[in-house]
Design an enzyme around this catalytic site. Structure first.
Site, PDB file in Angstrom:
ATOM      1  N   LYS A  56       0.843  -1.203   0.000  1.00  0.00           N
ATOM      2  CA  LYS A  56       0.000   0.000   0.000  1.00  0.00           C
ATOM      3  C   LYS A  56       0.880   1.257   0.000  1.00  0.00           C
ATOM      4  O   LYS A  56       2.070   1.187   0.327  1.00  0.00           O
ATOM      5  CB  LYS A  56      -0.913  -0.022   1.223  1.00  0.00           C
ATOM      6  CG  LYS A  56      -0.167  -0.058   2.557  1.00  0.00           C
ATOM      7  CD  LYS A  56      -1.090  -0.422   3.715  1.00  0.00           C
ATOM      8  CE  LYS A  56      -0.320  -0.458   5.026  1.00  0.00           C
ATOM      9  NZ  LYS A  56      -1.123  -1.008   6.122  1.00  0.00           N
ATOM     10  N   TYR A 276      16.297  30.434   7.184  1.00  0.00           N
ATOM     11  CA  TYR A 276      15.129  31.184   7.649  1.00  0.00           C
ATOM     12  C   TYR A 276      15.167  31.378   9.161  1.00  0.00           C
ATOM     13  O   TYR A 276      15.565  30.478   9.907  1.00  0.00           O
ATOM     14  CB  TYR A 276      13.857  30.426   7.300  1.00  0.00           C
ATOM     15  CG  TYR A 276      13.460  30.547   5.843  1.00  0.00           C
ATOM     16  CD1 TYR A 276      13.183  31.784   5.276  1.00  0.00           C
ATOM     17  CD2 TYR A 276      13.361  29.411   5.057  1.00  0.00           C
ATOM     18  CE1 TYR A 276      12.809  31.888   3.942  1.00  0.00           C
ATOM     19  CE2 TYR A 276      12.983  29.499   3.726  1.00  0.00           C
ATOM     20  CZ  TYR A 276      12.708  30.744   3.175  1.00  0.00           C
ATOM     21  OH  TYR A 276      12.338  30.826   1.860  1.00  0.00           O
TER      22      TYR A 276
HETATM   23  C1  LIG Z   1      -0.312  -1.988   6.814  1.00  0.00           C
HETATM   24  C2  LIG Z   1      -0.891  -3.279   7.213  1.00  0.00           C
HETATM   25  C3  LIG Z   1      -0.084  -4.416   7.346  1.00  0.00           C
HETATM   26  C4  LIG Z   1       1.427  -4.349   7.304  1.00  0.00           C
HETATM   27  O1  LIG Z   1       1.912  -3.906   8.562  1.00  0.00           O
HETATM   28  P1  LIG Z   1       3.474  -3.754   8.845  1.00  0.00           P
HETATM   29  O2  LIG Z   1       3.525  -3.331  10.263  1.00  0.00           O
HETATM   30  O3  LIG Z   1       3.966  -2.706   7.915  1.00  0.00           O
HETATM   31  O4  LIG Z   1       4.090  -5.075   8.594  1.00  0.00           O
HETATM   32  C5  LIG Z   1      -0.699  -5.621   7.566  1.00  0.00           C
HETATM   33  N1  LIG Z   1      -2.054  -5.718   7.680  1.00  0.00           N
HETATM   34  C6  LIG Z   1      -2.857  -4.638   7.596  1.00  0.00           C
HETATM   35  C7  LIG Z   1      -4.327  -4.806   7.751  1.00  0.00           C
HETATM   36  C8  LIG Z   1      -2.304  -3.371   7.371  1.00  0.00           C
HETATM   37  O5  LIG Z   1      -3.109  -2.307   7.301  1.00  0.00           O
END
Ligand SMILES: *Cc1c(COP(=O)(O)O)cnc(C)c1O
Length: 389
Positions: A56, A276
């Site tokens: 994602k 700045y």
């Molecule tokens: C983002 C997510 C993961 C991955 O989690 P990590 O801590 O990055 O390994 C797994 N399951 C769900 C439902 C998530 O939203």
């Protein structure tokens, strides 16, 4: 690499010029071999389950398509994304991949999932009913996952809803439930009592859906509890080299290295200020290197003013602290301790990587490596080192 070196160049070449390291303010190197090795470490520690990958948010900022393609070559077949559009893009790039969309089924959009052959993670009874109705209407049994909330109270069927759903066999038979999953709130702290509580509840609910493959583990859980592997693992951050734990050493390899280009080295006299707000004042005659990246690139402004003093970069074999406020496109570092002959315009400073870890940057910025990676900007030159396979 396409570079037109011509100020009259057509608009397309502007996009292409981001690929030219010689023009880059920042260069983001993504080590696909390290990514694959991280994925394999998790797969080897959990031989009874399929190791999927969470890609994602553009694979945590590192580029969904190259990341997923490297993982597919290594044997990964199942991916999780957050949004339907991410899923459609991934499926277009990798037609053979199985792609679950964690954010669920938006109202009236089942057709989008069917068209793109992506699988919704159904988060409520309403979503289950809508998916089942769509399948009935189209006379197809499309696959999907069920998400049960076991204590996070974010997305997913409440335990009671899941119990009631388990009794509605006619509804479940209208589609193809390929996975039942839940998500842990505190896996980054393996000693937290919530972990065992969530697992126990997941086991209880899961027993009501005996035919369905199950998935509970994110990165941290995949690494600490092989006995919680179930059928599918969902690692994200660990693949990208971020520490999935709080307060434990990071067992993963560095995947992302960010370099800032030195645009200018300048002498600053004692008493003069940099940047700045004139927030940094030279306590002695100093030398400053100005890097071509800033907060617009995800270099958080607060890094120049952290509780333990400013964060640093690694340049010419030495650490150098930020000097003055990080601005939108520029960041200055104090290189007074580095011999001038070791510094030159066009050289690179490591802003994040093996010497300045993403975890350390996150600590300085008061956040987690996930946010550092997903905040990385879009105007770097991105270089992918091949998997070597
Ligand atoms: C983002 C997510 C993961 C991955 O989690 P990590 O801590 O990055 O390994 C797994 N399951 C769900 C439902 C998530 O939203």
């Amino acid at each position: 690499m396409v570079f037109m070196g011509d100020h009259e160049a057509p608009a397309e070449s502007v996009a292409a010029s981001w690929e030219d390291p010689a023009l880059a303010g920042g260069i983001l190197c993504i080590d696909l071999a390290a990514l694959v090795a991280n994925w394999r470490d998790i797969a080897r520690a959990n031989t009874g389950a399929e190791t999927a990958a969470v890609v994602k948010a553009d694979a945590y900022g590192l580029g969904m398509e190259p990341v997923a393609k490297a993982l597919v070559k290594a044997g990964c077949r199942t991916f999780f994304v957050a949004l339907p559009q991410e899923g459609a893009a991934l499926k277009r790039a990798l037609p053979s991949a199985r792609v679950f969309v964690l954010s669920g089924l938006p109202r009236g959009e089942a057709g989008f999932f069917q068209r793109h052959q992506i699988l919704p993670v159904l988060n409520s009874i309403a979503e289950v009913e809508e998916w089942a109705a769509f399948c009935r209407e189209r006379e197809v049994r499309l696959p999907a996952a069920l998400h049960v909330d076991t204590g996070m109270n974010r997305l997913g069927l409440a335990p009671d809803e899941a119990r009631r759903l388990a009794e509605r066999g006619e509804l479940l038979r209208r589609f193809r439930p390929e996975l039942i999953m839940s998500h842990l709130a505190c896996a980054d702290e393996p000693g937290h009592e919530m972990n065992a509580r969530q697992k126990a509840l997941f086991d209880e609910i899961r027993a009501l859906f005996p035919q369905m493959p199950a998935s509970l583990a994110n990165s941290a859980a995949s690494l600490v509890w092989p006995e919680w592997e179930y059928d599918i693992l969902r690692p994200g951050i660990a693949l990208y080299g971020g520490n999935p734990f709080s307060g434990r050493p990071n067992p993963m390899r560095t995947v992302a290295t960010l370099y800032g280009t030195v645009l200018q080295v300048r002498e600053v006299r004692r008493g003069e200020t940099v940047g700045y707000g004139a927030a940094w004042r030279a306590a002695r005659d100093s030398r400053i290197a100005v890097l071509g990246l800033g907060y617009a690139d995800g270099l958080f402004r607060c890094l120049s003013d952290t509780a333990g003093g400013p964060a640093h970069v690694f340049i010419a074999g030495q650490f150098a602290p930020y000097a003055g406020r990080i601005s939108m496109d520029l960041a200055a570092v104090d290189v007074s301790h580095i011999p001038p002959e070791d510094l030159e315009r066009g050289m690179r400073a490591e802003v994040m990587g093996p010497h300045v870890s993403v975890d350390e940057l996150a600590r300085w910025a008061g956040t987690i490596p996930y946010e550092i990676l997903t905040s990385l900007g879009s105007r770097f030159t991105r270089l992918y080192t091949p998997t070597g396979e």
